[in-house]
Design a protein around this motif. Structure first.
Motif, PDB file in Angstrom:
ATOM      1  N   ILE A 114       1.158  -1.156  -0.154  1.00  0.00           N
ATOM      2  CA  ILE A 114      -0.164  -0.240   0.648  1.00  0.00           C
ATOM      3  C   ILE A 114       0.610   1.096  -0.485  1.00  0.00           C
ATOM      4  O   ILE A 114       1.863   1.519   0.643  1.00  0.00           O
ATOM      5  CB  ILE A 114      -1.217  -0.311   0.812  1.00  0.00           C
ATOM      6  N   GLU A 116       0.445   5.247   0.040  1.00  0.00           N
ATOM      7  CA  GLU A 116      -0.229   6.628   0.489  1.00  0.00           C
ATOM      8  C   GLU A 116       0.163   7.695  -0.312  1.00  0.00           C
ATOM      9  O   GLU A 116       1.348   7.918   0.663  1.00  0.00           O
ATOM     10  CB  GLU A 116      -1.178   6.921   1.782  1.00  0.00           C
ATOM     11  N   THR A 154      -7.848   7.985   6.629  1.00  0.00           N
ATOM     12  CA  THR A 154      -8.621   6.237   5.995  1.00  0.00           C
ATOM     13  C   THR A 154      -9.258   6.465   4.748  1.00  0.00           C
ATOM     14  O   THR A 154      -9.760   5.530   3.441  1.00  0.00           O
ATOM     15  CB  THR A 154      -9.512   5.750   7.109  1.00  0.00           C
ATOM     16  N   ALA A 156      -9.977   5.480   0.509  1.00  0.00           N
ATOM     17  CA  ALA A 156      -9.786   4.605  -0.520  1.00  0.00           C
ATOM     18  C   ALA A 156      -8.806   5.704  -1.418  1.00  0.00           C
ATOM     19  O   ALA A 156      -7.636   5.033  -1.867  1.00  0.00           O
ATOM     20  CB  ALA A 156     -10.604   4.386  -1.107  1.00  0.00           C
ATOM     21  N   LYS A 159      -4.739   6.129  -2.164  1.00  0.00           N
ATOM     22  CA  LYS A 159      -3.494   5.463  -1.842  1.00  0.00           C
ATOM     23  C   LYS A 159      -3.878   4.311  -2.958  1.00  0.00           C
ATOM     24  O   LYS A 159      -4.857   4.333  -3.874  1.00  0.00           O
ATOM     25  CB  LYS A 159      -3.994   4.171  -0.570  1.00  0.00           C
ATOM     26  N   PHE A 161      -2.626   0.362  -4.175  1.00  0.00           N
ATOM     27  CA  PHE A 161      -3.125  -0.818  -3.573  1.00  0.00           C
ATOM     28  C   PHE A 161      -2.813  -1.593  -3.874  1.00  0.00           C
ATOM     29  O   PHE A 161      -2.853  -2.489  -5.522  1.00  0.00           O
ATOM     30  CB  PHE A 161      -4.349  -1.075  -2.416  1.00  0.00           C
ATOM     31  N   ASP A 201     -14.660   3.612   4.029  1.00  0.00           N
ATOM     32  CA  ASP A 201     -13.205   3.731   3.950  1.00  0.00           C
ATOM     33  C   ASP A 201     -12.814   2.684   5.266  1.00  0.00           C
ATOM     34  O   ASP A 201     -11.677   2.119   5.348  1.00  0.00           O
ATOM     35  CB  ASP A 201     -12.751   4.989   3.480  1.00  0.00           C
ATOM     36  N   LEU A 205     -10.033  -0.046   4.922  1.00  0.00           N
ATOM     37  CA  LEU A 205      -8.572  -0.192   5.397  1.00  0.00           C
ATOM     38  C   LEU A 205      -7.750  -1.133   6.460  1.00  0.00           C
ATOM     39  O   LEU A 205      -6.818  -1.693   6.454  1.00  0.00           O
ATOM     40  CB  LEU A 205      -8.103   1.768   5.790  1.00  0.00           C
TER      41      LEU A 205
END
Length: 328
Positions: A114, A116, A154, A156, A159, A161, A201, A205
């Motif tokens: 992940i 961010e 948090t 989505a 980020k 993934f 989210d 997460l």
């Protein structure tokens, strides 16, 4: 080559869809697919999506019945084929040179599950706030959660993934390499955004973090989140705040209270409990914990709440705060 699937839920966004999609195709990611998920939009969005797909080979369209943001994201996850997946809401957009450098970073660090990256909250005009990061990689998800105060962002959308985090087989692979202690994770199955739930989210997460080997934060790029004053975040009522509290209770229940960072997170959840009580008047569900370093909280108000909590407990604090500011 490291590929990227970009999932874009689409619903009633005729005014902003072109800006969003153009900001994505301008990223010039070498190996990518853009999945526009028409969530039964009753306006001109379905035709707009089809037009974008005719113009760019990398764009595909899913037309489905309306199921909400989570359901649309889940449809995109199911259709994604690349190594990594990211989400862009169709009323938001990306700064130039965001995704390609992020993918280059992931290509250099095969262990990153992940990543961010910075996010700008745009409330209109000059009213903006930016969350950015000093580059850092975490192999301890608890340390990431606390040190970066990830519980405050948090989302989505800012980020990238590893796609397999969303699928059960990811845990099976980890089980074979990390030993039997991972069996609890292996039994949990696929991770998806909860349909029909607000603040989806924060409900998703932590489950993805459970499966991640390494979580990185970076100063590369910028996601522009355009705040909708009529959206659920701004208009949430008691039911939605209860759902937010539910998600945090799952996480804070596994945290201790030894460090200042843990106590700051606990007090963040206290604030959610206080707002939930104010809207519902239901008995608090967050247990009272002793905040031993109450004077180290981040604001004077939080310090005062922590000190009061130590003396009178959660139920009395809820009643006190509601009495002092019943309409706030």
């Amino acid at each position: 080559m490291t590929g990227l699937s970009i999932v874009v839920p689409v619903y009633r966004v005729e005014r902003t869809l072109a800006r969003c999609v153009q900001s994505i195709v301008d990223q010039k990611v070498a190996d990518c697919e853009v999945i526009l998920v028409d969530d039964g939009s009753p306006d001109g969005c379905p035709a707009m999506c089809d037009d974008w797909a005719r113009r760019y080979d990398c764009i595909t369209v899913i037309h489905k019945e309306n199921g909400g943001l989570s359901d649309a994201r889940n449809a995109g996850i199911a259709a994604a084929t690349k190594d990594y997946v990211t989400f862009v809401d169709s009323d938001d957009f990306l700064s130039p040179d965001t995704l390609a450098p992020l993918m280059a970073l992931l290509a250099e660090h095969a262990d990153y599950d992940i990543v961010e990256y910075p996010i700008c909250m745009d409330r209109g005009g000059d009213d903006q706030s930016v969350t950015t990061f000093r580059p850092q990689a975490y192999t301890d998800r608890k340390r990431y959660w606390l040190a970066e105060q990830a519980y405050n962002h948090t989302y989505a959308c800012n980020k990238v993934f590893r796609r397999t985090l969303f699928f059960a087989e990811t845990s099976a692979k980890r089980l074979s390499t990390h030993g039997a202690q991972e069996s609890g994770i292996a039994e949990r199955g696929d991770v998806r955004f909860p349909v029909g739930r607000a603040f989806e989210d924060i409900a998703t997460l932590p489950a993805l973090l459970e499966r991640a080997r390494t979580v990185a934060v970076t100063d590369i790029g910028m996601y522009h989140y355009c705040v909708n004053p009529d959206g659920i975040t701004m208009t949430a009522g008691g039911r939605e705040w209860e759902q937010l509290l539910d998600a945090h209770l799952q996480v804070v229940g596994r945290m201790g209270m030894e460090s200042v960072a843990e106590q700051v997170y606990y007090m963040t959840v206290v604030n959610i409990q206080l707002q939930t009580y104010k809207l519902t008047h239901r008995p608090p569900r967050l247990e009272t914990r002793h905040v031993s370093r109450w004077w180290r909280m981040e604001t004077p108000v939080m310090c005062a709440k922590a000190a009061c909590l130590n003396i009178i407990g959660m139920k009395a604090l809820c009643r006190l705060v509601n009495a002092l500011a019943p309409n706030r």
